[in-house]
Every structure is written in C-alpha cells, then in structure tokens.
Design a protein around this motif. Structure first.
Motif, PDB file in Angstrom:
ATOM      1  N   MET A   1      -2.809   0.772  -9.511  1.00 57.98           N
ATOM      2  CA  MET A   1      -2.030  -0.058  -9.112  1.00 57.98           C
ATOM      3  C   MET A   1      -2.086  -1.262  -9.163  1.00 57.98           C
ATOM      4  O   MET A   1      -1.442  -2.760 -10.124  1.00 57.98           O
ATOM      5  CB  MET A   1      -1.615   0.065  -7.620  1.00 57.98           C
ATOM      6  N   ALA A   2      -3.243  -1.428  -8.572  1.00 55.47           N
ATOM      7  CA  ALA A   2      -3.592  -2.962  -9.031  1.00 55.47           C
ATOM      8  C   ALA A   2      -4.449  -3.631 -10.644  1.00 55.47           C
ATOM      9  O   ALA A   2      -3.637  -4.576 -10.804  1.00 55.47           O
ATOM     10  CB  ALA A   2      -4.929  -3.246  -8.095  1.00 55.47           C
TER      11      ALA A   2
ATOM     12  N   MET B   1       0.645  -0.815  -0.017  1.00 53.14           N
ATOM     13  CA  MET B   1       0.424   0.380  -0.272  1.00 53.14           C
ATOM     14  C   MET B   1       0.839   1.786  -0.043  1.00 53.14           C
ATOM     15  O   MET B   1       1.777   1.435   0.591  1.00 53.14           O
ATOM     16  CB  MET B   1      -0.941  -0.010   1.117  1.00 53.14           C
ATOM     17  N   ALA B   2       0.396   2.228  -0.929  1.00 57.18           N
ATOM     18  CA  ALA B   2       1.307   3.714  -0.951  1.00 57.18           C
ATOM     19  C   ALA B   2       0.824   4.271   0.188  1.00 57.18           C
ATOM     20  O   ALA B   2       0.027   4.618   0.758  1.00 57.18           O
ATOM     21  CB  ALA B   2       1.149   4.212  -2.414  1.00 57.18           C
ATOM     22  N   ALA B   3       1.288   5.347   0.640  1.00 57.95           N
ATOM     23  CA  ALA B   3       1.208   6.128   1.355  1.00 57.95           C
ATOM     24  C   ALA B   3       1.022   7.319   1.101  1.00 57.95           C
ATOM     25  O   ALA B   3       1.190   8.390   0.932  1.00 57.95           O
ATOM     26  CB  ALA B   3       2.609   6.363   2.770  1.00 57.95           C
ATOM     27  N   PHE B   4      -1.004   7.678   1.533  1.00 55.33           N
ATOM     28  CA  PHE B   4      -1.156   8.412   0.869  1.00 55.33           C
ATOM     29  C   PHE B   4      -1.849   9.830   1.668  1.00 55.33           C
ATOM     30  O   PHE B   4      -3.222   9.840   2.006  1.00 55.33           O
ATOM     31  CB  PHE B   4      -2.766   8.459   0.672  1.00 55.33           C
ATOM     32  N   GLY B   5      -1.431   9.092   3.225  1.00 59.68           N
ATOM     33  CA  GLY B   5      -1.744  10.118   4.200  1.00 59.68           C
ATOM     34  C   GLY B   5      -3.397   9.065   4.731  1.00 59.68           C
ATOM     35  O   GLY B   5      -3.689   8.233   4.317  1.00 59.68           O
ATOM     36  N   GLY B   6      -3.479  10.236   5.839  1.00 62.83           N
ATOM     37  CA  GLY B   6      -5.220  10.115   6.528  1.00 62.83           C
ATOM     38  C   GLY B   6      -6.115  11.108   7.978  1.00 62.83           C
ATOM     39  O   GLY B   6      -5.571  11.862   6.751  1.00 62.83           O
TER      40      GLY B   6
ATOM     41  N   ALA C   1      -7.917   6.035  -3.831  1.00 64.65           N
ATOM     42  CA  ALA C   1      -8.925   5.454  -4.276  1.00 64.65           C
ATOM     43  C   ALA C   1      -9.089   4.697  -5.843  1.00 64.65           C
ATOM     44  O   ALA C   1      -8.789   3.403  -5.965  1.00 64.65           O
ATOM     45  CB  ALA C   1     -10.396   4.694  -3.689  1.00 64.65           C
ATOM     46  N   LEU C   2      -8.289   5.927  -6.883  1.00 68.50           N
ATOM     47  CA  LEU C   2      -8.338   5.926  -7.964  1.00 68.50           C
ATOM     48  C   LEU C   2      -6.591   5.226  -8.380  1.00 68.50           C
ATOM     49  O   LEU C   2      -5.802   4.540  -9.400  1.00 68.50           O
ATOM     50  CB  LEU C   2      -8.297   7.321  -9.250  1.00 68.50           C
ATOM     51  N   ALA C   3      -5.495   5.619  -7.337  1.00 67.06           N
ATOM     52  CA  ALA C   3      -4.341   5.571  -7.906  1.00 67.06           C
ATOM     53  C   ALA C   3      -4.135   3.563  -6.969  1.00 67.06           C
ATOM     54  O   ALA C   3      -3.404   2.833  -7.879  1.00 67.06           O
ATOM     55  CB  ALA C   3      -3.200   6.103  -6.588  1.00 67.06           C
TER      56      ALA C   3
END
Length: 81
Positions: free
Chosen positions: A21-22, A1-6, A15-17
């Motif tokens: 990736m998948a 999982m990439a770091a997208f913050g929270g 969600a799109l990224a």
C-alpha cells in the motif's frame, strides 16, 4: 491502516500488504498532483479513533510531466509544495 486483525489470529500477510500500500501511494503521488477542489476547510467528524472529513475530500488530479531522466516534475509552476 487496513484491518488485519490482531493477536494470535493476525493476518500473516499484513506486513507485506501494508508495504505494498505504501509503495502504491508513493508511486501514484509521484505521478500526479492532488489539489483540493473546495477553497475552505471541511468540518471533521470522529469515526472510531480517526478523524475524517464530514463530506469526503474531493480533489482535482493533475498529471505530472516526466522529463528525459524518468523523474516526474510538476506541470504547473503555481502548485503548492
């Protein structure tokens, strides 16, 4: 999982990224076979909350042949499935 913050500052494109990736991984894996180059298991270390191979995971990449219907099939009959 990439770091997208929270929280309230979460990346709006997360969600799109992750979906992209998948899809990229699915496409690559359907076109190539990955084989480990080392015969024995690699020791793992804990990095954050995930386990990772200590020295990485070198792999051999083999192209899959594509039949007339456009669906890939394995080039080698000895590959594990």
């Amino acid at each position: 999982m990439a770091a997208f913050g929270g929280g309230i500052r979460r990346c709006i494109g997360a969600a799109l990224a992750q979906a992209e990736m998948a899809e990229v991984i699915r496409t690559v894996v359907s076109r190539v076979e990955l084989e480990p180059t080392r015969p024995k298991r690699e020791p793992v270390v804990m990095r954050g909350i995930t386990l990772v191979p200590r020295h990485g995971t070198p792999v051999r990449i083999r192209s899959r042949l594509v039949s007339g219907g456009g669906r890939p099939h394995a080039q080698s009959a000895t590959s594990p499935r």
